[in-house]
Write a protein that holds these residues in place. Structure first.
Motif, PDB file in Angstrom:
ATOM      1  N   CYS A 213       2.221 -81.963  11.057  1.00  0.00           N
ATOM      2  CA  CYS A 213       3.089 -80.817  11.323  1.00  0.00           C
ATOM      3  C   CYS A 213       2.545 -80.031  12.517  1.00  0.00           C
ATOM      4  CB  CYS A 213       3.122 -79.941  10.073  1.00  0.00           C
ATOM      5  SG  CYS A 213       4.003 -78.409  10.294  1.00  0.00           S
TER       6      CYS A 213
ATOM      7  N   HIS B 117       2.845 -76.983  13.157  1.00  0.00           N
ATOM      8  CA  HIS B 117       2.467 -75.595  12.882  1.00  0.00           C
ATOM      9  C   HIS B 117       0.952 -75.480  12.719  1.00  0.00           C
ATOM     10  CE1 HIS B 117       2.133 -72.057   9.960  1.00  0.00           C
ATOM     11  NE2 HIS B 117       2.332 -71.548  11.150  1.00  0.00           N
TER      12      HIS B 117
ATOM     13  N   HIS C   4       3.679 -74.692   4.694  1.00  0.00           N
ATOM     14  CA  HIS C   4       4.401 -73.431   4.910  1.00  0.00           C
ATOM     15  C   HIS C   4       5.896 -73.646   5.095  1.00  0.00           C
ATOM     16  CE1 HIS C   4       0.280 -73.273   6.678  1.00  0.00           C
ATOM     17  NE2 HIS C   4       0.190 -72.499   5.618  1.00  0.00           N
TER      18      HIS C   4
END
Ligand code: FES
Length: 499
Positions: A450, A452, A471
């Motif tokens: 990911c 992020h 998240h």
């Protein structure tokens, strides 16, 4: 993954942003929160530019179940004990104003959007739920809500006890947003679609909002109507994320109109609507953490069985899932961003997205144009700090541990055994690769990390998306960001480059 709202509303066509522009306020996100905020700010005399990463109302707004109600996931008896009676009264009246505001905006702009006032029911199917129901009804009575005994024959489920409140509403949120979008543009507002914001930075007293393509908007304020804040923000680590599963199908009989909720954990939510003269049910529940290794199809199958057992449904015409974010104390985080100056956020709506989207539009508009509002303290994102920052740091560590654990947990190395329409994460040539094999046998490969904070994504076989459990970010099979907090796509990887 289709929904009645996306199927039955027209697609919007606004250009992407290709230049640098100035505005008083830049609103990021073209769902119900963003468009309503942009419209109200414009009505208050502000020059507003709205940027949408994909198409208007095709994200969370297009995937709601369309409940506009004072019944909240936080439950008033919990709100009274955590926040006190006065704040709970404020909360209840905020939900009433949300409904009044939707009606006002629809009347003023000739929007229809299948809006209808209907009763909402809480029902209990066992003794535990009866206790919970009594507590909630007592709390609502204490706050001044008008609750009534319900006729159990009005509830489409077998139950032991129920109560109702009247004048709640159902809404086609995508239709509402598209109507309001048109009014916003006709009155001079600017919208840019297919324009993904990747970050924003202070420049003196202004904020520069940068897009993936390099264009930007310079504005005095930014409103992040993005479901969860973008940019680095420790609040992202505080929000719990869940996928909720929803189906819609034709009912075998005419049913009483209403919104129906039980007290199961996770609870089931049901409503009805009409489509082409047919009476339809929408039913949802069986939430689980986003990116869970348990199969999303498994949850959808449970929902289908629940619906078929309890409701006289002929067949399921639609099924979809949506990601929800919930704050640690159950109330949303709306108002001044505690991390970034001149930035406003609206997140943590749990399962009450429509109601809180309108509340957030009212509140953030007032904070920007008047500097204060009497709901400010109730929803203030700062109420979670400074312990939030401390917890967030710890959660950052947990996230990294998860990442490491996940990396070591990837033992698959080959795609040879994959069937069409399947997916898995493999470790190959030092890379963690998310692989999807389509119906034609073609492999689609992207990095499984990911963008992020680097957790490993998991395949959601209902939505056909790569979901991140840390998240809540979600990505298409081509790696494109479908939902934040990530703002950058999953890196393209060709695992067959040397073959
Ligand atoms: Fe935060 Fe994926 S690591 S959403």
């Amino acid at each position: 993954m289709n929904t009645p709202w996306l199927k039955n509303t027209e697609e919007t066509y606004y250009p992407p942003l290709k230049e640098d522009l100035n505005a008083d306020v830049c609103v990021v996100g073209g769902g119900i929160t963003g468009i309503t905020t942009a419209y109200l700010l414009q009505e208050a005399g502000r020059r507003v530019i709205l940027l949408e990463a994909n198409k208007i109302a095709t994200g969370v707004t297009g995937h709601t179940s369309g409940h506009l109600t004072s019944f909240l996931d936080a439950h008033y008896h919990n709100v009274i004990s955590s926040f006190g009676e006065l704040k709970a009264i404020q909360l209840l009246y905020a939900t009433l104003l949300a409904r009044e505001t939707v009606e006002f905006l629809m009347a003023n702009n000739a929007i229809v959007a299948d809006y209808e006032r209907v009763p909402a029911y809480y029902y209990a199917t066992n003794d535990d739920q009866v206790n919970h129901l009594k507590k909630e009804r007592n709390a609502m009575d204490q706050l001044g809500a008008i609750t009534k005994d319900a006729d159990l024959t009005d509830i489409p489920f077998k139950c032991k006890k129920a109560f109702r409140i009247d004048n709640q509403a159902t809404l086609n949120a995508a239709g509402f947003v598209k109507g309001l979008t048109k009014a916003f543009v006709e009155k001079g507002g600017q919208i840019f679609e297919q324009t993904r914001v990747v970050n924003f930075k202070e420049e003196g007293e202004q904020i520069r909002v940068k897009t993936e393509e390099g264009s930007s908007v310079k504005a005095k304020y930014i409103v992040q109507a993005t479901h969860i804040p973008i940019n680095e923000n420790p609040l992202q680590l505080e929000l719990k994320n869940h996928n909720s599963y929803v189906m819609a199908g034709e009912s075998g009989e005419d049913v009483a109109k209403g919104l129906f909720y039980d007290f199961a954990e996770p609870y089931h939510y049901t409503r009805n609507y009409e489509e082409n003269g047919k009476s339809m049910f929408i039913v949802g529940g069986f939430d689980q953490k986003t990116g869970e290794k348990l199969s999303d199809q498994n949850q959808m199958d449970k929902l289908r069985n629940f619906a078929l057992e309890n409701l006289n449904i002929k067949e399921m015409n639609y099924s979809w899932c949506s990601t929800l974010f919930t704050s640690p104390d159950g109330l949303p985080l709306i108002g001044k961003d505690p991390i970034h100056k001149n930035s406003f956020i609206a997140t943590g709506f749990a399962g009450d997205g429509l109601t809180y989207s309108i509340i957030s539009a009212i509140l953030n508009t007032a904070l920007i144009t008047k500097g204060s509002h009497n709901w400010e303290e109730l929803f203030d994102p700062k109420r979670l700090s400074p312990s939030t920052l401390k917890t967030a740091v710890n959660k950052g560590v947990t996230t990294i541990k998860h990442l490491v654990a996940d990396k070591f947990g990837i033992s698959e190395t080959t795609t040879d055994d994959m069937k069409p329409n399947s997916a898995k994460v493999i470790h190959k040539d030092g890379e963690n690769v998310a692989v999807y094999k389509d119906e034609n046998g073609e492999l689609h490969t992207v990095s499984a990390l990911c963008t992020h904070m680097g957790c490993v994504v998991h395949f959601n076989n209902v939505a056909k998306t790569w979901d991140c459990g840390c998240h809540g970010s979600r990505f298409g099979i081509d790696g494109k960001v479908l939902a934040g907090p990530a703002t950058e796509k999953l890196e393209s990887i060709n695992i067959f480059k040397e073959q």
